[in-house]
Write a protein that holds these residues in place. Sequence first.
Motif, PDB file in Angstrom:
ATOM      1  N   GLN A 132      44.973 103.974  60.319  1.00 38.29           N
ATOM      2  CA  GLN A 132      44.344 105.033  59.406  1.00 38.29           C
ATOM      3  C   GLN A 132      45.477 105.603  58.730  1.00 38.29           C
ATOM      4  OE1 GLN A 132      41.542 107.923  61.013  1.00 38.29           O
ATOM      5  NE2 GLN A 132      40.708 106.223  62.442  1.00 38.29           N
ATOM      6  N   PHE A 133      45.153 106.094  57.438  1.00 38.83           N
ATOM      7  CA  PHE A 133      46.229 106.868  56.848  1.00 38.83           C
ATOM      8  C   PHE A 133      45.482 108.039  55.972  1.00 38.83           C
ATOM      9  CE2 PHE A 133      45.008 103.513  53.951  1.00 38.83           C
ATOM     10  CZ  PHE A 133      44.706 104.120  52.798  1.00 38.83           C
ATOM     11  N   THR A 134      46.188 109.328  55.643  1.00 41.77           N
ATOM     12  CA  THR A 134      45.725 110.222  55.055  1.00 41.77           C
ATOM     13  C   THR A 134      46.870 111.030  54.197  1.00 41.77           C
ATOM     14  OG1 THR A 134      44.330 112.293  54.679  1.00 41.77           O
ATOM     15  CG2 THR A 134      45.908 112.246  56.581  1.00 41.77           C
ATOM     16  N   TYR A 135      46.641 111.320  53.060  1.00 43.23           N
ATOM     17  CA  TYR A 135      47.584 111.953  52.264  1.00 43.23           C
ATOM     18  C   TYR A 135      47.438 113.483  52.058  1.00 43.23           C
ATOM     19  CZ  TYR A 135      48.463 107.009  50.664  1.00 43.23           C
ATOM     20  OH  TYR A 135      48.743 105.625  50.670  1.00 43.23           O
ATOM     21  N   PRO A 136      48.465 114.364  52.040  1.00 41.81           N
ATOM     22  CA  PRO A 136      48.465 115.635  51.620  1.00 41.81           C
ATOM     23  C   PRO A 136      48.263 115.740  50.252  1.00 41.81           C
ATOM     24  CG  PRO A 136      50.084 115.487  53.315  1.00 41.81           C
ATOM     25  CD  PRO A 136      49.693 113.808  52.880  1.00 41.81           C
ATOM     26  N   ARG A 137      47.564 116.630  49.811  1.00 47.58           N
ATOM     27  CA  ARG A 137      47.447 116.716  48.213  1.00 47.58           C
ATOM     28  C   ARG A 137      48.538 116.970  47.538  1.00 47.58           C
ATOM     29  NH1 ARG A 137      41.595 119.543  48.089  1.00 47.58           N
ATOM     30  NH2 ARG A 137      40.104 118.351  49.402  1.00 47.58           N
ATOM     31  N   ASN A 138      49.703 117.710  48.187  1.00 45.53           N
ATOM     32  CA  ASN A 138      50.900 117.641  47.686  1.00 45.53           C
ATOM     33  C   ASN A 138      51.534 116.452  47.640  1.00 45.53           C
ATOM     34  OD1 ASN A 138      53.565 118.147  47.223  1.00 45.53           O
ATOM     35  ND2 ASN A 138      53.669 120.453  48.165  1.00 45.53           N
ATOM     36  N   ASP A 139      51.769 115.779  46.759  1.00 49.54           N
ATOM     37  CA  ASP A 139      52.298 114.381  46.832  1.00 49.54           C
ATOM     38  C   ASP A 139      53.880 114.137  47.272  1.00 49.54           C
ATOM     39  OD1 ASP A 139      52.595 115.063  43.851  1.00 49.54           O
ATOM     40  OD2 ASP A 139      53.781 113.148  43.938  1.00 49.54           O
ATOM     41  N   ARG A 140      54.287 115.346  47.126  1.00 50.69           N
ATOM     42  CA  ARG A 140      55.959 115.288  47.818  1.00 50.69           C
ATOM     43  C   ARG A 140      56.007 115.378  49.339  1.00 50.69           C
ATOM     44  NH1 ARG A 140      59.565 113.128  44.086  1.00 50.69           N
ATOM     45  NH2 ARG A 140      58.700 113.558  42.146  1.00 50.69           N
ATOM     46  N   LEU A 141      54.981 115.797  49.887  1.00 51.19           N
ATOM     47  CA  LEU A 141      54.992 115.863  51.246  1.00 51.19           C
ATOM     48  C   LEU A 141      54.893 114.562  52.047  1.00 51.19           C
ATOM     49  CD1 LEU A 141      52.880 119.089  51.838  1.00 51.19           C
ATOM     50  CD2 LEU A 141      55.239 118.742  52.047  1.00 51.19           C
ATOM     51  N   PRO A 142      55.634 114.346  53.290  1.00 47.17           N
ATOM     52  CA  PRO A 142      55.089 113.115  54.058  1.00 47.17           C
ATOM     53  C   PRO A 142      53.781 112.940  54.256  1.00 47.17           C
ATOM     54  CG  PRO A 142      56.904 114.206  55.033  1.00 47.17           C
ATOM     55  CD  PRO A 142      56.353 115.094  54.007  1.00 47.17           C
ATOM     56  N   PHE A 143      53.075 111.593  54.263  1.00 51.18           N
ATOM     57  CA  PHE A 143      51.780 111.332  54.557  1.00 51.18           C
ATOM     58  C   PHE A 143      51.807 111.031  56.007  1.00 51.18           C
ATOM     59  CE2 PHE A 143      53.248 107.400  52.813  1.00 51.18           C
ATOM     60  CZ  PHE A 143      52.707 106.454  53.489  1.00 51.18           C
ATOM     61  N   LEU A 144      50.503 110.811  56.492  1.00 52.76           N
ATOM     62  CA  LEU A 144      50.127 110.684  57.682  1.00 52.76           C
ATOM     63  C   LEU A 144      49.664 109.286  58.180  1.00 52.76           C
ATOM     64  CD1 LEU A 144      50.305 113.970  57.829  1.00 52.76           C
ATOM     65  CD2 LEU A 144      48.405 113.940  59.675  1.00 52.76           C
ATOM     66  N   VAL A 145      50.032 108.634  59.119  1.00 47.86           N
ATOM     67  CA  VAL A 145      49.358 107.278  59.577  1.00 47.86           C
ATOM     68  C   VAL A 145      49.112 107.444  61.161  1.00 47.86           C
ATOM     69  CG1 VAL A 145      50.415 105.924  57.773  1.00 47.86           C
ATOM     70  CG2 VAL A 145      51.471 106.092  59.852  1.00 47.86           C
ATOM     71  N   THR A 146      48.248 106.597  61.547  1.00 49.31           N
ATOM     72  CA  THR A 146      47.783 106.450  63.105  1.00 49.31           C
ATOM     73  C   THR A 146      48.855 105.172  63.539  1.00 49.31           C
ATOM     74  OG1 THR A 146      46.189 104.837  62.727  1.00 49.31           O
ATOM     75  CG2 THR A 146      45.521 107.285  62.690  1.00 49.31           C
ATOM     76  N   PRO A 147      49.096 105.152  65.016  1.00 49.30           N
ATOM     77  CA  PRO A 147      49.881 103.830  65.389  1.00 49.30           C
ATOM     78  C   PRO A 147      49.019 102.667  64.942  1.00 49.30           C
ATOM     79  CG  PRO A 147      49.558 105.655  67.022  1.00 49.30           C
ATOM     80  CD  PRO A 147      48.770 106.219  65.931  1.00 49.30           C
ATOM     81  N   TYR A 148      49.712 101.822  64.617  1.00 45.75           N
ATOM     82  CA  TYR A 148      49.287 100.235  64.296  1.00 45.75           C
ATOM     83  C   TYR A 148      48.368  99.882  65.741  1.00 45.75           C
ATOM     84  CZ  TYR A 148      52.064  99.991  60.025  1.00 45.75           C
ATOM     85  OH  TYR A 148      52.532 100.246  59.118  1.00 45.75           O
TER      86      TYR A 148
END
Length: 230
Positions: A132-148
């Motif tokens: 899974q992934f999700t993006y902070p709306r501030n596109d300069r911040l790191p985004f999040l992923v779950t373990p593969y």
Amino acid sequence: MNCSHVLLKVRDLHEAVKDFRELGFVVDYASAEARARHAHIWFAKGPIIELLTTPPKAELLKWPIDLAFGRGSGTRMARWARAPEGLCDVAVVTDENDLAVPSHRLRQAGIATGRAVKWTRTRPDGAQTRFQFTYPRNDRLPFLVTPYDPPQHPAEVAHPNGAIGLSGVLMDVSPADRPAFDLIAGDDPVFTATTADLTRITAIELSGLTGDLNPALLHGALLRPASRRI
């Protein structure tokens, strides 16, 4: 949360894979080679490098991308598309296999995020990788992923140039972004943040490199031998 991978935007993925192999890296396509838009430089543990190329006219598809991948994703992916070749983004991996809880924690802290997207990627050998992934709306911040799922790190990898790990992600971080960046990146020692006007990745450091890399083959990225070991 810890650093998962650094994204390196390239114009032509196949050319970039060839160049990074010439630099002494083992590079694996993330999906079937003919249509792939991602390739990985793996290490036995820790963060990895992901080469990516963007679809044609992606910078014009902000709203459709938002609908497909959640609010904030369109701005981020349009920035990737407009950017020159080079380091363009970084992801952090959560401890949880579902992003609902970490996304909720960020929203409670005032960091708006898009929805969590469940994704399946088919590897060149036909096996499937889920995450899974999700993006902070501030596109300069790191985004999040779950373990593969299943885990993808190889038990062993021998890069001819001696690289054994991605030990440092050097970043400029604006004062306005610093509280959110610190919450997302936490105390992961891989990150080194310097105050600057614009939040961006400036360089990555690799442990074990036996020499400097030819900048003509790096597609705009700054990769250098580590100043500290992982």
